[in-house]
Design an enzyme around this catalytic site. Structure first.
Site, PDB file in Angstrom:
ATOM      1  NE  ARG A 395     -11.207   5.551  -2.484  1.00 37.92           N
ATOM      2  CZ  ARG A 395     -12.329   5.458  -1.787  1.00 37.92           C
ATOM      3  NH1 ARG A 395     -13.389   4.856  -2.318  1.00 37.92           N
ATOM      4  NH2 ARG A 395     -12.407   5.934  -0.551  1.00 37.92           N
ATOM      5  CB  CYS A 396     -14.010  -0.324  -7.030  1.00 35.47           C
ATOM      6  SG  CYS A 396     -14.843   1.153  -7.593  1.00 35.47           S
TER       7      CYS A 396
END
Length: 406
Positions: A395-396
């Site tokens: 996600r990052c």
């Protein structure tokens, strides 16, 4: 619906921005890595292979992957964009008048591809082919940076985040990342994919000093149905959240912002390192940080100019009410106490949902991935032995710009 729209965390992911940070990672050393917000030096070759696998995994799921360096290179084809970027990165106040002019002239000799690589990956004094009448140049070590590398651009989620029909170009908390925002400002302003689109932009004024109002995209979860969940963290402040909420309400892009208080600790520097949304009622959670009794506030509009901010007693109830759910399926980090702490550190909770119930996750987090599987979540595993050392997961490392709502 504007195709540049992110309506949730779990709807079908259609288009995303990633960054393959080759030059920047090659400039990381044991001496400078901490100033550049990395804990360690990564193997460049292995990290790039892992990133290529991440890209391929997304593309195999039908996701259109755009690479940040390509977008910046294409943006630099616009003379106005190139002039604007160099003006904001190579100023007389930063380098001195004569030295700044010579650096700018040197950079303009490069192709757009080379210039994009330098702006993202850095430039050392030893790479300059000239000696300027500059005390700064004369006093600097040859291996010091004229332009600092930006290895944290790897985490494209943080610098800008799309929230329903608008994008927040985030005022970053750390000096090592502040230049990143101007790259995204230029792309969203001049790149052909964005320049003719109508969408709201937040924190877009590059000349404004946002002071303590900082916000980073890893703390922002677009949970759907007009709600936004934001973590108060070491990188995102209450002032940043309130200013974002006011802009979201002004442009009618959200009806409620829910803020929760996180510990100010590197192991959970952003909300998405301890909590992500995986399916309609399914969340991945690190229970040492996320629980129903944590500090929680509901922010809603109060007239045209003001905010109604209420402290709420039960975070889980607030979340269920916002999503119109009767229950939540909370999947906690796997393993015993030691294993759970290790896997959270290696981003077990930081998964990227492709569509409801399908997520990309680091394969190394076996205990947590097994719990996902038993809960009916399909895990698409990627290798993250090197990438994970940068303290970020799938996600990052992704900035969705097109995702369905719920």
């Amino acid at each position: 619906m504007n195709k540049l729209f992110v309506g949730s965390e779990i709807g079908q992911l259609r288009r995303v921005i990633l960054h393959r940070p080759e030059r920047a990672l090659s400039h990381l050393t044991p001496t400078n890595c901490h100033n550049l917000l990395f804990d360690d030096v990564l193997s460049v070759e292995k990290a790039l292979l892992e990133h290529d696998q991440f890209v391929k995994t997304l593309e195999n799921q039908g996701v259109d992957v755009l690479l940040l360096q390509d977008l910046l290179e294409q943006t630099l084809e616009n003379p106005e964009a190139k002039e604007w970027l160099l003006k904001h990165q190579i100023s007389h106040y930063r380098f001195g008048p004569t030295f700044a002019n010579q650096i700018r002239s040197f950079l303009l000799e490069h192709s757009n591809k080379e210039l994009a690589s330098i702006l993202l990956g850095g430039l050392a004094f030893i790479e300059l082919p000239f000696k300027a009448p500059s005390m700064l140049q004369q006093l600097s070590d040859p291996f010091d940076f004229v332009i600092d590398p930006l290895p944290n651009h790897l985490f494209t989620r943080d610098t800008s985040c799309w929230i329903y029909g608008g994008v927040s170009i985030n005022p970053m908390a750390k000096a090592a990342r502040k230049r990143e925002s101007n790259h995204l400002r230029a792309i969203y302003r001049w790149h052909p994919l964005f320049s003719n689109q109508d969408f709201a932009r937040y924190f877009e004024d590059e000349n404004r000093y946002y002071d303590n109002a900082t916000i980073e995209g890893g703390d922002v979860l677009v949970i759907g149905k007009g709600n936004v969940l934001v973590g108060i963290s070491e990188r995102t402040t209450p002032q940043g959240i309130e200013n974002l909420a006011k802009q979201l309400f002004r442009t009618h892009q959200a009806k409620q912002v829910i803020a929760i208080k996180l510990p100010e600790d590197r192991s959970c520097m952003h909300l998405d390192t301890v909590m992500t949304h995986m399916d309609h009622n399914v969340f991945s959670v690190y229970p040492r940080v996320i629980d129903k009794n944590m500090g929680c506030w509901s922010i809603t509009p109060c007239g045209e100019q003001h905010l109604d901010i209420k402290e709420m007693p039960n975070f889980q109830n607030v979340l269920m009410s916002a999503l119109e759910l009767d229950n939540l399926n909370i999947i906690t980090t796997g393993g015993d106490s030691y294993e759970a702490e290790r896997e959270q550190w290696h981003d077990a909770n930081n998964v990227l949902t492709i569509k409801p119930g399908v997520v990309v996750a680091y394969e190394r987090n076996t205990y947590t991935n097994e719990k996902y599987d038993k809960a009916g979540i399909h895990v698409l595993p990627i290798t993250g032995d090197e990438l994970g050392r940068g303290r970020g997961g799938a996600r990052c490392m992704s900035c969705p710009i097109e995702r369905d709502g719920i």
